[in-house]
Scaffold this active site. Structure first.
Site, short mmCIF file in Angstrom:
data_model
loop_
_atom_site.label_atom_id
_atom_site.label_comp_id
_atom_site.label_asym_id
_atom_site.label_seq_id
_atom_site.Cartn_x
_atom_site.Cartn_y
_atom_site.Cartn_z
CG ASP A 208 5.12 6.63 6.09
OD1 ASP A 208 5.76 5.99 5.26
OD2 ASP A 208 4.80 6.27 7.28
CG HIS A 282 8.17 4.16 6.82
ND1 HIS A 282 7.31 3.74 5.97
CD2 HIS A 282 8.53 2.97 7.62
CE1 HIS A 282 6.85 2.54 6.12
NE2 HIS A 282 7.43 1.73 7.36
CG ASP A 345 8.12 2.36 11.45
OD1 ASP A 345 8.34 3.46 11.31
OD2 ASP A 345 6.80 1.97 10.78
CD GLU A 346 6.55 -1.47 8.65
OE1 GLU A 346 5.90 -2.25 8.51
OE2 GLU A 346 6.22 -0.29 8.25
CD1 TRP A 412 5.63 -1.15 15.75
CD2 TRP A 412 4.34 -1.88 14.28
NE1 TRP A 412 6.56 -1.22 14.91
CE2 TRP A 412 5.66 -1.81 13.99
CE3 TRP A 412 3.31 -2.48 13.54
CZ2 TRP A 412 6.11 -2.23 12.58
CZ3 TRP A 412 3.65 -2.95 12.44
CH2 TRP A 412 5.12 -2.77 11.85
CE1 TYR A 435 -0.64 -0.21 15.38
CE2 TYR A 435 -0.25 -0.51 12.94
CZ TYR A 435 0.31 -0.15 14.37
OH TYR A 435 1.69 0.20 14.39
CD1 TRP A 488 -1.27 2.38 11.24
CD2 TRP A 488 0.22 3.70 10.52
NE1 TRP A 488 -0.40 2.24 12.04
CE2 TRP A 488 0.53 3.33 11.61
CE3 TRP A 488 0.74 4.80 9.83
CZ2 TRP A 488 1.62 3.48 12.08
CZ3 TRP A 488 2.03 4.97 10.21
CH2 TRP A 488 2.34 4.53 11.65
CB THR A 489 -4.64 7.73 6.56
OG1 THR A 489 -3.40 8.28 6.09
CG2 THR A 489 -5.12 8.31 7.66
CD GLU A 490 -1.05 2.41 4.63
OE1 GLU A 490 -1.76 2.78 5.61
OE2 GLU A 490 0.02 2.06 4.81
#
Ligand code: ACM
Length: 552
Positions: A208, A282, A345-346, A412, A435, A488-490
Site C-alpha cells: 500500500d 495505493h 481501489d481509490e 466494499w 470493516y 485495516w491498520t492505520e
C-alpha cells in the site's frame, strides 16, 4: 432430546430425561453453528486410554493435529492407530474415516457422531475431517484449548449427531500488513484462530502507500526502501508498536522464505492465502523505491502521516507493465491459490489527467476518460494473470470503465449486483458490515482509537445482521463466493489491539460464512459467545468482552 436444524427448530423427544441427563445434553456452544445438530443423552469421556484411529494414511496429519491439541491440555497420550473402515468396534476412541461418507456434505462438510463409546468423524476430504475435529474441540470444556496440562477438568463431551457443511466457500479475513507490519508469528497466530472458527481464506494486504511487505528478488529496493518508515504515522503513540527494525525504523517485510512458511502453515489449516499487490493506485511505497514507473518521476515518500497519497503507476510507460509482471511472476511462485488480488481501489485520477503521455495513450487507445484508462490498465493485468493460470480479483472500483472478462469483484462500496448479473464471481465485504477497523461501540470515548470515517461504528450486532445475499436477486446467488471481514491498520499498531478488533466480530463473520441464514438468532449467538470467550482466554487471545456489548 433436542434437535437443531437449519430451521432452528427445537424438538423435545418423548423420552423422559432425568435432570442429570438433561444437564449433560445442554446445547454445546459451537461457533459457527452446525447445519444439523441432534443432541442425545449420555457423554463420551476422554481417558488416558482413548485412542485416535484413522482408516487412511492420508488422514494421519489431520489426526495428529487433533491429538496434539488434546494431549497438551489433558496430558493423555492419545495413541494413534490404523484401522480398516468399520466403526462398529469403536471403544474409547476417536475415528477419522474417509469411508461411508454422505456425499451431500460437499468438499468441506463432515459428519460427527458422539456415542458413549467414542467419536466417529467422516468426510470425503481432509478439510472436512479437519473441520470435524474443530467441532469436536468445541464439544469439550474450554480448557481443552489450554497449551498446558489442566487438572480437575471432566474431559467429556455430550453424545450428539452432527452433519455440517459451509454455506459459502470463501470465508475470509483480510489483514492489512502495509499500514502496520505484523511479523510471521503474529500472522500465524491469526491463522490459528481463523482455522478454529472454520475461516478458510486469508486475504493478505501486502502492499500500500505506507509499506511494501513482500520480498521481490528482482526489485530489492521495494523492501529496502518501501518496507520502512521513519515514524509510525497516523498520530499514533510511537510506543504503541513493536514493529521496529534494528536501526529504529518502523516497518518490516517478509522474506520469500517467510512467505513460503506462512503459506504452508495456512495450508496445514486448510486456509488459502490470497495475496494483494495494489495497483494502479495505493502504490506510494513501491514508487518511493522505483519512481521511474510513476507519471511524475517522484520523489515519493511512503509517508509517516495520513494524507493524500499520489503514488500511482504510469500506464503510458511499457516498462511499468514489465515491472508489475515481473513482480506478479514471483508472486505466482509463492502463492499456489487460484486468486490474486490486484487492489484497484481509490485511484486518484488527477495525475493521469495532468500527464501528457497518459492523455496521448488515451487518444491512441480510444479511451474517453481516466476511468476507461484505469479499466484498460486492469484488463492488461487481468490478461497476464489469466495467461498464468490464475484468476484476478479486485475491489469494487475495477468495475469502473468496464470489468475484464474473468475478474472477480470484492464488494466494499457496491458493484456486486452489476458484477454478478454479468456472470462474475463476487465476495461480499461491504464497509458497513465487514470493516473491522471501525469502533465496536457507539461510545467511542470508551474504546481505543479506531477508524472514524464512513459508518464510524460497526458493532458485533451489525456484523451478525449481515446477509451476503440480501440485496442480490436469487439468480445472482450462485456467483457469491462468500464473505470477508477486513482489518485495516492505520490505527492498529500492535497485535493485541488487532486481536481486540477481530474478536468477537470474527465469531459473527464465521457464522455468516458457514451457518444457515435461517438459523440466525442473536440471543442464542450471544449465549454461545460467552463460552467462546473462555476459549479465547485459554488461547491467550485478546478480545472485546461481550459484557461490553450494549443491550440494544
Ligand atoms: C478499501 O477499503 N479501500 C478497499
Amino acid at each position: 432430546m433436542k434437535i437443531k436444524t437449519p430451521l432452528a427448530t427445537i424438538f423435545l423427544g418423548i423420552a423422559v430425561i432425568s435432570s442429570a441427563l438433561a444437564e449433560e445434553a445442554k446445547m454445546p456452544a459451537i461457533i459457527p453453528l452446525p447445519q444439523k445438530l441432534e443432541m442425545q443423552s449420555g457423554v463420551f469421556k476422554l481417558t488416558r486410554k482413548t485412542r485416535i484411529l484413522v482408516d487412511s494414511d492420508s488422514t494421519r496429519d489431520t489426526a495428529n493435529c487433533l491429538a496434539e491439541k488434546l494431549r497438551a491440555s489433558t496430558g493423555f497420550p492419545f495413541v494413534r492407530a490404523n484401522v480398516s473402515g468399520s466403526d462398529a468396534k469403536i471403544k474409547n476412541a476417536i475415528l477419522f474415516s474417509i469411508e461411508n461418507v454422505n456425499t451431500n456434505l460437499g468438499a468441506e462438510g463432515y459428519s460427527l457422531n458422539v456415542t458413549r463409546n467414542g467419536v466417529v468423524i467422516r468426510a470425503s476430504t481432509q478439510a472436512g475431517l479437519f473441520y470435524g475435529a474443530q467441532t469436536l474441540l468445541q464439544l469439550l470444556p474450554p480448557e481443552i484449548f489450554s497449551t498446558k496440562a489442566v487438572k480437575r477438568v471432566k474431559w467429556q463431551m455430550p453424545c450428539a449427531q452432527i452433519e455440517d457443511w459451509p454455506r459459502f466457500k470463501w470465508r475470509g479475513l483480510m489483514l492489512d500488513v502495509a499500514r502496520h507490519f505484523f511479523n510471521k508469528s503474529e500472522v500465524e497466530r491469526i491463522l490459528d484462530t481463523m482455522a478454529l472458527y472454520k475461516l478458510n481464506t486469508f486475504h493478505w494486504h501486502l502492499t500500500d502507500d505506507q509499506g511494501w511487505r513482500i520480498e521481490i528478488e528482482k526489485y530489492p529496493k521495494l523492501t529496502e526502501i518501501g518496507g520502512w518508515r521513519s515514524g509510525v504515522g497516523f498520530n499514533l503513540d510511537p510506543k504503541s508498536t513493536t514493529a521496529y527494525g534494528p536501526d529504529g525504523r518502523y516497518g518490516g517485510f517478509y522474506t520469500q522464505n517467510d512467505i513460503r512458511e506462512i503459506v504452508a502453515y495456512a495450508a496445514a489449516r486448510h486456509i488459502t492465502i490470497v495475496p494483494e499487490i495494489e495497483m494502479p493506485g495505493h502504490s506510494t511505497a513501491a514508487l518511493a523505491a522505483y519512481p521511474e514507473y510513476s507519471c511524475t518521476g517522484g520523489p515519493f515518500i511512503n509517508a509517516t502521516t495520513a494524507g493524500v497519497f499520489n503514488g500511482i503507476y504510469n500506464p503510458a510507460n511499457e516498462k511499468t507493465f514489465t515491472f508489475l509482471e515481473n513482480i506478479l511472476s514471483e508472486v505466482f511462485k509463492l502463492f499456489p491459490g487460484k486468486y490474486i488480488h490486484i487492489g484497484g481501489d481509490e485511484v486518484p485520477k488527477a495525475t493521469w489527467k495532468n500527464s501528457a503521455d497518459c492523455q496521448a495513450l488515451m487518444r491512441r487507445e480510444g479511451l474517453k476518460d481516466e476511468k476507461e484508462l484505469q479499466s484498460w490498465f486492469i484488463r492488461r493485468i487481468e490478461n497476464f494473470v489469466s495467461a498464468n493460470g490464475r484468476s484476478m480479483i479486485g475491489w469494487s472500483e475495477i468495475l469502473e470503465g468496464g470489468l475484464p472478462r474473468n475478474a472477480a469483484v470484492m464488494d466494499w462500496i457496491g458493484g456486486a449486483q452489476e458484477a454478478a448479473s454479468a456472470g462474475h464471481n463476487i465476495v461480499m465485504s461491504p464497509v458497513r458490515y465487514c470493516y473491522l477497523d471501525f469502533y465496536q461501540s457507539t461510545n467511542h470515548a470508551a474504546e481505543p482509537t479506531a477508524a472514524s470515517w464512513g459508518p464510524g461504528t460497526v458493532t458485533l450486532k451489525k456484523v451478525y445482521s449481515f446477509n451476503p445475499s440480501a440485496d442480490l436477486p436469487p439468480q445472482s446467488e450462485t456467483f457469491i463466493l462468500g464473505t470477508q471481514g477486513n482489518l485495516w491498520t492505520e490505527q492498529i499498531s500492535n497485535l493485541k489491539y488487532a486481536e481486540y478488533m477481530i474478536f468477537p466480530r470474527e465469531f459473527a463473520l464465521a457464522e455468516i460464512g458457514w451457518s444457515s441464514e435461517l438459523s440466525r438468532d442473536w440471543n442464542d449467538f450471544l449465549s454461545r459467545l460467552t463460552v467462546n470467550e473462555k476459549r479465547l482466554k485459554e488461547i491467550g487471545m485478546n478480545f472485546r468482552p461481550v459484557s461490553d456489548e450494549p443491550a440494544k
